[in-house]
Design a protein around this motif. Sequence first.
Motif, PDB file in Angstrom:
ATOM      1  N   ALA A  95      66.183 -39.075 -97.279  1.00 36.69           N
ATOM      2  CA  ALA A  95      67.441 -39.708 -97.691  1.00 36.69           C
ATOM      3  C   ALA A  95      67.632 -41.079 -97.038  1.00 36.69           C
ATOM      4  O   ALA A  95      68.389 -41.908 -97.553  1.00 36.69           O
ATOM      5  CB  ALA A  95      68.620 -38.798 -97.330  1.00 36.69           C
ATOM      6  N   ALA A  96      66.946 -41.332 -95.935  1.00 37.56           N
ATOM      7  CA  ALA A  96      67.083 -42.607 -95.230  1.00 37.56           C
ATOM      8  C   ALA A  96      65.964 -43.583 -95.560  1.00 37.56           C
ATOM      9  O   ALA A  96      65.918 -44.686 -95.007  1.00 37.56           O
ATOM     10  CB  ALA A  96      67.113 -42.356 -93.720  1.00 37.56           C
ATOM     11  N   LEU A  97      65.054 -43.192 -96.471  1.00 38.00           N
ATOM     12  CA  LEU A  97      63.893 -44.031 -96.770  1.00 38.00           C
ATOM     13  C   LEU A  97      64.062 -44.784 -98.088  1.00 38.00           C
ATOM     14  O   LEU A  97      64.795 -44.358 -98.986  1.00 38.00           O
ATOM     15  CB  LEU A  97      62.626 -43.162 -96.853  1.00 38.00           C
ATOM     16  CG  LEU A  97      62.231 -42.370 -95.607  1.00 38.00           C
ATOM     17  CD1 LEU A  97      60.983 -41.542 -95.892  1.00 38.00           C
ATOM     18  CD2 LEU A  97      61.995 -43.296 -94.418  1.00 38.00           C
ATOM     19  N   HIS A  98      63.339 -45.906 -98.210  1.00 40.44           N
ATOM     20  CA  HIS A  98      63.169 -46.580 -99.493  1.00 40.44           C
ATOM     21  C   HIS A  98      61.974 -45.939-100.206  1.00 40.44           C
ATOM     22  O   HIS A  98      61.132 -45.293 -99.589  1.00 40.44           O
ATOM     23  CB  HIS A  98      62.902 -48.074 -99.284  1.00 40.44           C
ATOM     24  CG  HIS A  98      64.076 -48.814 -98.729  1.00 40.44           C
ATOM     25  ND1 HIS A  98      64.255 -49.038 -97.380  1.00 40.44           N
ATOM     26  CD2 HIS A  98      65.139 -49.389 -99.359  1.00 40.44           C
ATOM     27  CE1 HIS A  98      65.372 -49.712 -97.190  1.00 40.44           C
ATOM     28  NE2 HIS A  98      65.937 -49.944 -98.372  1.00 40.44           N
ATOM     29  N   GLY A  99      61.892 -46.167-101.510  1.00 38.94           N
ATOM     30  CA  GLY A  99      60.771 -45.641-102.262  1.00 38.94           C
ATOM     31  C   GLY A  99      59.445 -46.150-101.743  1.00 38.94           C
ATOM     32  O   GLY A  99      58.442 -45.423-101.698  1.00 38.94           O
ATOM     33  N   SER A 100      59.428 -47.413-101.325  1.00 39.03           N
ATOM     34  CA  SER A 100      58.199 -48.001-100.802  1.00 39.03           C
ATOM     35  C   SER A 100      57.742 -47.335 -99.509  1.00 39.03           C
ATOM     36  O   SER A 100      56.557 -47.369 -99.171  1.00 39.03           O
ATOM     37  CB  SER A 100      58.399 -49.500-100.558  1.00 39.03           C
ATOM     38  OG  SER A 100      59.499 -49.721 -99.682  1.00 39.03           O
ATOM     39  N   GLU A 101      58.699 -46.735 -98.794  1.00 34.54           N
ATOM     40  CA  GLU A 101      58.357 -46.033 -97.551  1.00 34.54           C
ATOM     41  C   GLU A 101      58.009 -44.573 -97.818  1.00 34.54           C
ATOM     42  O   GLU A 101      57.143 -43.995 -97.160  1.00 34.54           O
ATOM     43  CB  GLU A 101      59.553 -46.078 -96.591  1.00 34.54           C
ATOM     44  CG  GLU A 101      59.967 -47.467 -96.159  1.00 34.54           C
ATOM     45  CD  GLU A 101      61.279 -47.456 -95.418  1.00 34.54           C
ATOM     46  OE1 GLU A 101      61.300 -47.941 -94.264  1.00 34.54           O
ATOM     47  OE2 GLU A 101      62.296 -46.971 -95.964  1.00 34.54           O
ATOM     48  N   ASN A 102      58.686 -43.961 -98.788  1.00 37.56           N
ATOM     49  CA  ASN A 102      58.518 -42.524 -99.033  1.00 37.56           C
ATOM     50  C   ASN A 102      57.289 -42.208 -99.881  1.00 37.56           C
ATOM     51  O   ASN A 102      56.675 -41.153 -99.731  1.00 37.56           O
ATOM     52  CB  ASN A 102      59.772 -41.972 -99.716  1.00 37.56           C
ATOM     53  CG  ASN A 102      59.678 -40.486 -99.979  1.00 37.56           C
ATOM     54  OD1 ASN A 102      59.612 -39.692 -99.047  1.00 37.56           O
ATOM     55  ND2 ASN A 102      59.675 -40.100-101.243  1.00 37.56           N
ATOM     56  N   ASN A 103      56.917 -43.116-100.798  1.00 32.57           N
ATOM     57  CA  ASN A 103      55.769 -42.859-101.669  1.00 32.57           C
ATOM     58  C   ASN A 103      54.478 -42.761-100.861  1.00 32.57           C
ATOM     59  O   ASN A 103      54.266 -43.510 -99.910  1.00 32.57           O
ATOM     60  CB  ASN A 103      55.624 -43.973-102.704  1.00 32.57           C
ATOM     61  CG  ASN A 103      56.778 -43.997-103.692  1.00 32.57           C
ATOM     62  OD1 ASN A 103      57.486 -43.007-103.839  1.00 32.57           O
ATOM     63  ND2 ASN A 103      56.963 -45.131-104.356  1.00 32.57           N
ATOM     64  N   ASP A 104      53.607 -41.831-101.251  1.00 35.28           N
ATOM     65  CA  ASP A 104      52.316 -41.632-100.582  1.00 35.28           C
ATOM     66  C   ASP A 104      51.210 -42.270-101.427  1.00 35.28           C
ATOM     67  O   ASP A 104      50.839 -41.726-102.474  1.00 35.28           O
ATOM     68  CB  ASP A 104      52.037 -40.133-100.401  1.00 35.28           C
ATOM     69  CG  ASP A 104      53.084 -39.440 -99.540  1.00 35.28           C
ATOM     70  OD1 ASP A 104      53.398 -39.975 -98.465  1.00 35.28           O
ATOM     71  OD2 ASP A 104      53.569 -38.365 -99.932  1.00 35.28           O
ATOM     72  N   PRO A 105      50.673 -43.426-101.003  1.00 33.13           N
ATOM     73  CA  PRO A 105      49.645 -44.109-101.799  1.00 33.13           C
ATOM     74  C   PRO A 105      48.374 -43.272-101.934  1.00 33.13           C
ATOM     75  O   PRO A 105      47.922 -42.649-100.967  1.00 33.13           O
ATOM     76  CB  PRO A 105      49.367 -45.384-101.000  1.00 33.13           C
ATOM     77  CG  PRO A 105      50.575 -45.576-100.134  1.00 33.13           C
ATOM     78  CD  PRO A 105      51.045 -44.196 -99.803  1.00 33.13           C
ATOM     79  N   PHE A 106      47.799 -43.265-103.133  1.00 34.99           N
ATOM     80  CA  PHE A 106      46.564 -42.519-103.388  1.00 34.99           C
ATOM     81  C   PHE A 106      45.341 -43.334-102.978  1.00 34.99           C
ATOM     82  O   PHE A 106      45.337 -44.567-103.044  1.00 34.99           O
ATOM     83  CB  PHE A 106      46.452 -42.154-104.869  1.00 34.99           C
ATOM     84  CG  PHE A 106      47.463 -41.140-105.322  1.00 34.99           C
ATOM     85  CD1 PHE A 106      47.321 -39.805-104.993  1.00 34.99           C
ATOM     86  CD2 PHE A 106      48.570 -41.529-106.064  1.00 34.99           C
ATOM     87  CE1 PHE A 106      48.248 -38.862-105.408  1.00 34.99           C
ATOM     88  CE2 PHE A 106      49.508 -40.603-106.486  1.00 34.99           C
ATOM     89  CZ  PHE A 106      49.346 -39.258-106.151  1.00 34.99           C
ATOM     90  N   THR A 107      44.286 -42.624-102.595  1.00 35.09           N
ATOM     91  CA  THR A 107      43.011 -43.249-102.266  1.00 35.09           C
ATOM     92  C   THR A 107      41.913 -42.224-102.472  1.00 35.09           C
ATOM     93  O   THR A 107      42.180 -41.017-102.598  1.00 35.09           O
ATOM     94  CB  THR A 107      43.012 -43.757-100.796  1.00 35.09           C
ATOM     95  OG1 THR A 107      41.802 -44.474-100.546  1.00 35.09           O
ATOM     96  CG2 THR A 107      43.100 -42.595 -99.815  1.00 35.09           C
ATOM     97  N   TYR A 108      40.672 -42.705-102.509  1.00 34.33           N
ATOM     98  CA  TYR A 108      39.517 -41.810-102.541  1.00 34.33           C
ATOM     99  C   TYR A 108      38.976 -41.674-101.122  1.00 34.33           C
ATOM    100  O   TYR A 108      38.724 -42.659-100.445  1.00 34.33           O
ATOM    101  CB  TYR A 108      38.425 -42.328-103.475  1.00 34.33           C
ATOM    102  CG  TYR A 108      38.700 -42.066-104.935  1.00 34.33           C
ATOM    103  CD1 TYR A 108      38.511 -40.807-105.485  1.00 34.33           C
ATOM    104  CD2 TYR A 108      39.150 -43.090-105.771  1.00 34.33           C
ATOM    105  CE1 TYR A 108      38.773 -40.553-106.821  1.00 34.33           C
ATOM    106  CE2 TYR A 108      39.416 -42.853-107.117  1.00 34.33           C
ATOM    107  CZ  TYR A 108      39.217 -41.575-107.626  1.00 34.33           C
ATOM    108  OH  TYR A 108      39.491 -41.335-108.954  1.00 34.33           O
TER     109      TYR A 108
END
Length: 363
Positions: free
Chosen positions: A259-272
């Motif tokens: 609830a205290a995060l921005h989307g840019s902080e909460n999203n988990d970037p994908f990688t191989y």
Amino acid sequence: MSSTFGKNLHISVFGGSHTEAIGVVIDGLPAGETIDQDALLRQMARRAPGRDKSSTPRKESDIPRILCGLLDGVTTGAPLCLIIENTNIRSKDYSDLKIHPRPGHADYTAFVRYGGHNDIRGGGHFSGRLTACLVAAGGIARQILQRRGILIGAHALQIGPVFDRRFDPVSISPEELIRLSETYFALLDPEKESAMRDVIEEARMAQDSIGGIVECAVTGLPAGLGSPMFDGVENVLGAALFGVPAVKGVEFGDGFGVAALHGSENNDPFTYGEDGKVKTLTNHAGGVLGGITTGMPLVFRCAVKPTSSISRAQHTIDLSRGCDDTLSVHGRHDPCIVPRAIPVVEGVAAMALLDMMSGQGLL
């Protein structure tokens, strides 16, 4: 009462705190699975009462006796039934609770729901004693999952004001989970145990109790487990975990912290990863997106309330006279449930995940 869980693995718990025995029936186990009964006993010992001053002095061996469903240590595919005898019973300690419901306990709500016919002794079917059945069923499910490379471990993240460190949600070693799953009063930082025990002892000496948080992690789950909207991993695990007496909150990943995060902080970037498998650089989601596992560690937490039964005088009512009254609870109770709740949370997670994997043909 509805004490059955699961769509593919049906688990039904029976008995009460002061009945002759408690037990569980597990229907839907795959046939041909070897069950290590010594390993099962080790799990039971982690939850068993009377270990030290942090738990109830009630002494129970908690040795499960398997009545059917196992032949020469191997599952037959038929329903497996086990019972655990109750041998250290003091029902007289609870005779007054028929008319004086304990604050924080299910005495009053059960009285209303079942017209006063509920078994009040030791809390009856509402007692934490029934969690022994969950550890037994979970101990069997855990062995089947571990054979598929799935490991489960939990620890006391918090007791009162004292915190252990959190799991690294991206990288959790098998050795760490195995150690936790074999330990009583499991902690990531064992040096926190002394401070936590001090808090528990302070509550005990004050005729009170204290709550905390259990954090659990699961590794080895394949990506793709779970189904929206109501059969997601969070849905199924949440329903099962709220069946554990004293659990008042469940959160996955960062939980309410998002609830205290921005989307840019909460999203988990994908990688191989180096192994060519899809991973995420962070794991704020706790290993679940849209109710479906991502293949990252599954991480969740359970808030465990303070033990309701305390010897300190409390305000209550007298149901026989219809007036207010006071109550001091006698008997033997945990000043803190958290250490013994750790294997219960692990066991329930194992049950729920085995049920889901069975339903998707992943066994």
